[in-house]
Write a protein that holds these residues in place. Structure first.
Motif, PDB file in Angstrom:
ATOM      1  N   THR A  79       3.629  17.086   2.563  1.00  0.00           N
ATOM      2  CA  THR A  79       2.652  16.007   2.612  1.00  0.00           C
ATOM      3  C   THR A  79       1.486  16.392   3.512  1.00  0.00           C
ATOM      4  O   THR A  79       1.671  16.651   4.701  1.00  0.00           O
ATOM      5  CB  THR A  79       3.287  14.703   3.132  1.00  0.00           C
ATOM      6  OG1 THR A  79       4.358  14.334   2.270  1.00  0.00           O
ATOM      7  CG2 THR A  79       2.261  13.578   3.195  1.00  0.00           C
ATOM      8  N   ARG A  81      -1.413  15.333   5.610  1.00  0.00           N
ATOM      9  CA  ARG A  81      -1.845  14.131   6.322  1.00  0.00           C
ATOM     10  C   ARG A  81      -3.296  14.314   6.739  1.00  0.00           C
ATOM     11  O   ARG A  81      -3.614  15.239   7.474  1.00  0.00           O
ATOM     12  CB  ARG A  81      -0.962  13.873   7.532  1.00  0.00           C
ATOM     13  CG  ARG A  81       0.472  13.583   7.113  1.00  0.00           C
ATOM     14  CD  ARG A  81       1.336  13.189   8.295  1.00  0.00           C
ATOM     15  NE  ARG A  81       2.671  12.863   7.839  1.00  0.00           N
ATOM     16  CZ  ARG A  81       3.062  11.670   7.425  1.00  0.00           C
ATOM     17  NH1 ARG A  81       2.197  10.677   7.393  1.00  0.00           N
ATOM     18  NH2 ARG A  81       4.286  11.459   7.016  1.00  0.00           N
ATOM     19  N   ARG A 118      -1.737  12.081   2.151  1.00  0.00           N
ATOM     20  CA  ARG A 118      -1.528  10.735   2.689  1.00  0.00           C
ATOM     21  C   ARG A 118      -2.570  10.503   3.782  1.00  0.00           C
ATOM     22  O   ARG A 118      -2.823  11.385   4.591  1.00  0.00           O
ATOM     23  CB  ARG A 118      -0.124  10.608   3.272  1.00  0.00           C
ATOM     24  CG  ARG A 118       0.171   9.232   3.865  1.00  0.00           C
ATOM     25  CD  ARG A 118       1.597   9.115   4.359  1.00  0.00           C
ATOM     26  NE  ARG A 118       2.501   9.255   3.235  1.00  0.00           N
ATOM     27  CZ  ARG A 118       3.715   9.796   3.324  1.00  0.00           C
ATOM     28  NH1 ARG A 118       4.173  10.242   4.483  1.00  0.00           N
ATOM     29  NH2 ARG A 118       4.491   9.882   2.260  1.00  0.00           N
ATOM     30  N   TYR A 137      -6.805   7.883  -4.512  1.00  0.00           N
ATOM     31  CA  TYR A 137      -5.738   7.414  -3.618  1.00  0.00           C
ATOM     32  C   TYR A 137      -5.304   6.010  -4.014  1.00  0.00           C
ATOM     33  O   TYR A 137      -6.138   5.190  -4.414  1.00  0.00           O
ATOM     34  CB  TYR A 137      -6.219   7.403  -2.164  1.00  0.00           C
ATOM     35  CG  TYR A 137      -6.308   8.775  -1.550  1.00  0.00           C
ATOM     36  CD1 TYR A 137      -5.254   9.295  -0.812  1.00  0.00           C
ATOM     37  CD2 TYR A 137      -7.432   9.570  -1.740  1.00  0.00           C
ATOM     38  CE1 TYR A 137      -5.333  10.562  -0.261  1.00  0.00           C
ATOM     39  CE2 TYR A 137      -7.517  10.836  -1.194  1.00  0.00           C
ATOM     40  CZ  TYR A 137      -6.461  11.318  -0.455  1.00  0.00           C
ATOM     41  OH  TYR A 137      -6.541  12.582   0.075  1.00  0.00           O
ATOM     42  N   THR A 153      -1.648   2.416   4.119  1.00  0.00           N
ATOM     43  CA  THR A 153      -1.361   3.820   3.835  1.00  0.00           C
ATOM     44  C   THR A 153      -1.643   4.066   2.366  1.00  0.00           C
ATOM     45  O   THR A 153      -1.226   3.295   1.505  1.00  0.00           O
ATOM     46  CB  THR A 153       0.114   4.150   4.152  1.00  0.00           C
ATOM     47  OG1 THR A 153       0.360   3.872   5.533  1.00  0.00           O
ATOM     48  CG2 THR A 153       0.420   5.615   3.863  1.00  0.00           C
ATOM     49  N   GLU A 155      -1.923   7.242  -0.790  1.00  0.00           N
ATOM     50  CA  GLU A 155      -1.472   8.576  -1.161  1.00  0.00           C
ATOM     51  C   GLU A 155      -2.046   8.979  -2.512  1.00  0.00           C
ATOM     52  O   GLU A 155      -2.420   8.127  -3.320  1.00  0.00           O
ATOM     53  CB  GLU A 155       0.051   8.628  -1.273  1.00  0.00           C
ATOM     54  CG  GLU A 155       0.782   8.570   0.016  1.00  0.00           C
ATOM     55  CD  GLU A 155       2.289   8.765  -0.153  1.00  0.00           C
ATOM     56  OE1 GLU A 155       2.782   8.859  -1.310  1.00  0.00           O
ATOM     57  OE2 GLU A 155       2.989   8.801   0.867  1.00  0.00           O
TER      58      GLU A 155
END
Length: 171
Positions: A79, A81, A118, A137, A153, A155
């Protein structure tokens, strides 16, 4: 002749400009949530330099001036970030945030094998939410951090062109 904005990897010499720009850019967020103790406003130069050494930091330059920046890391699970996407107020609404986001995503996938991205933003940060949604996203969760702040949040999966795996395997 005008100077165009270039995007490249940040260097240690960019640290002070990034920190000053970060402080300027996060004033709007702090005002929006009435919280001037947020981490981007309290981060030290030493902590920023550590991020430059450990993560993937990209800057946008107009001549010698840093007018934008974004940071990213990749977890063990792949992932990526992404954090602290900032663009100087006078340069906003001209596509620079999207260009920085594309640049850090590309580097995280190519150099650090990210499989998804993310990021997060405050629930009242409409401009941020609009940018992230326009880049593919999708919200995956919301967490209340304070009575005034919910963090959204978002992703998205890494987009790899058709045939990219075969090209990598042949290399």
């Amino acid at each position: 002749m005008g100077t165009s904005v270039t995007i490249s990897a940040a260097t240690d010499q960019d640290a002070e400009q990034i920190l000053k720009l970060q402080y300027l850019c996060y004033q709007q967020e702090a005002a929006l949530y009435d919280d001037y103790g947020i981490e981007p406003l309290t981060q030290t130069l030493q902590a920023l330099r550590a991020e430059l050494g450990e993560g993937c930091v990209v800057v946008a330059r107009l001549g010698e001036e840093v007018v934008g920046s974004v940071r990213g890391t990749v977890d063990e699970d792949g992932t990526g970030r992404i954090a602290k996407l900032i663009v100087h107020p006078r340069m906003q609404r001209h596509g620079l945030g999207g260009r920085l986001l594309d640049a850090v995503e590309g580097r995280l996938a190519a150099e650090r094998s990210a499989t998804r991205y993310r990021l997060f933003t405050g629930h009242r940060s409409e401009g941020n939410l609009r940018l992230y949604r326009s880049r593919g996203y999708v919200p995956v969760g919301t967490e209340q951090l304070t009575p005034r702040l919910n963090v959204v949040t978002l992703e998205k999966e890494v987009h790899r062109p058709a045939g990219a795996e075969e090209l990598v395997a042949q290399a």
